[in-house]
Design a protein around this motif. Structure first.
Motif, PDB file in Angstrom:
ATOM      1  N   ILE A  11       0.867  -1.174   0.000  1.00  0.00           N
ATOM      2  CA  ILE A  11       0.000   0.000   0.000  1.00  0.00           C
ATOM      3  C   ILE A  11       0.909   1.232   0.000  1.00  0.00           C
ATOM      4  O   ILE A  11       1.708   1.417   0.907  1.00  0.00           O
ATOM      5  N   TYR A  41      -2.952   0.970   7.601  1.00  0.00           N
ATOM      6  CA  TYR A  41      -2.780   1.022   6.142  1.00  0.00           C
ATOM      7  C   TYR A  41      -1.438   1.654   5.788  1.00  0.00           C
ATOM      8  O   TYR A  41      -0.752   1.201   4.860  1.00  0.00           O
ATOM      9  N   ILE A  49      -7.680  -6.110   2.774  1.00  0.00           N
ATOM     10  CA  ILE A  49      -7.937  -4.739   2.332  1.00  0.00           C
ATOM     11  C   ILE A  49      -9.437  -4.556   2.133  1.00  0.00           C
ATOM     12  O   ILE A  49     -10.082  -5.339   1.446  1.00  0.00           O
TER      13      ILE A  49
END
Length: 76
Positions: A11, A41, A49
């Protein structure tokens, strides 16, 4: 069962936040998220996710999903 390294999903939230010069507090406010969830995150510590979270982040950062996540292949 053989333990296979399939690679990982990264991410890229920190990169986008730096590019846009946005703080975690401001992003949490814009995305209507708790800072603790946002930090998970940012640190790539989420196991699953949430697409609703991705939508909030894309909206708050005015970016695409492709900008937020990338596949990192396994090292051979």
């Amino acid at each position: 069962m053989i333990d296979i390294d399939y690679g990982t999903i990264r991410i890229k939230l920190v990169d986008i936040m730096k590019e846009q010069n946005i703080s975690i507090n401001k992003l949490a406010f814009r995305a209507e998220m708790q800072r603790t969830q946002l930090k998970a995150y940012i640190r790539n510590e989420v196991q699953r996710i949430d697409i609703a979270v991705l939508a909030r982040l894309c909206y708050a950062l005015d970016c695409r999903v492709q900008d937020l996540i990338e596949y990192v292949p396994a090292k051979k």
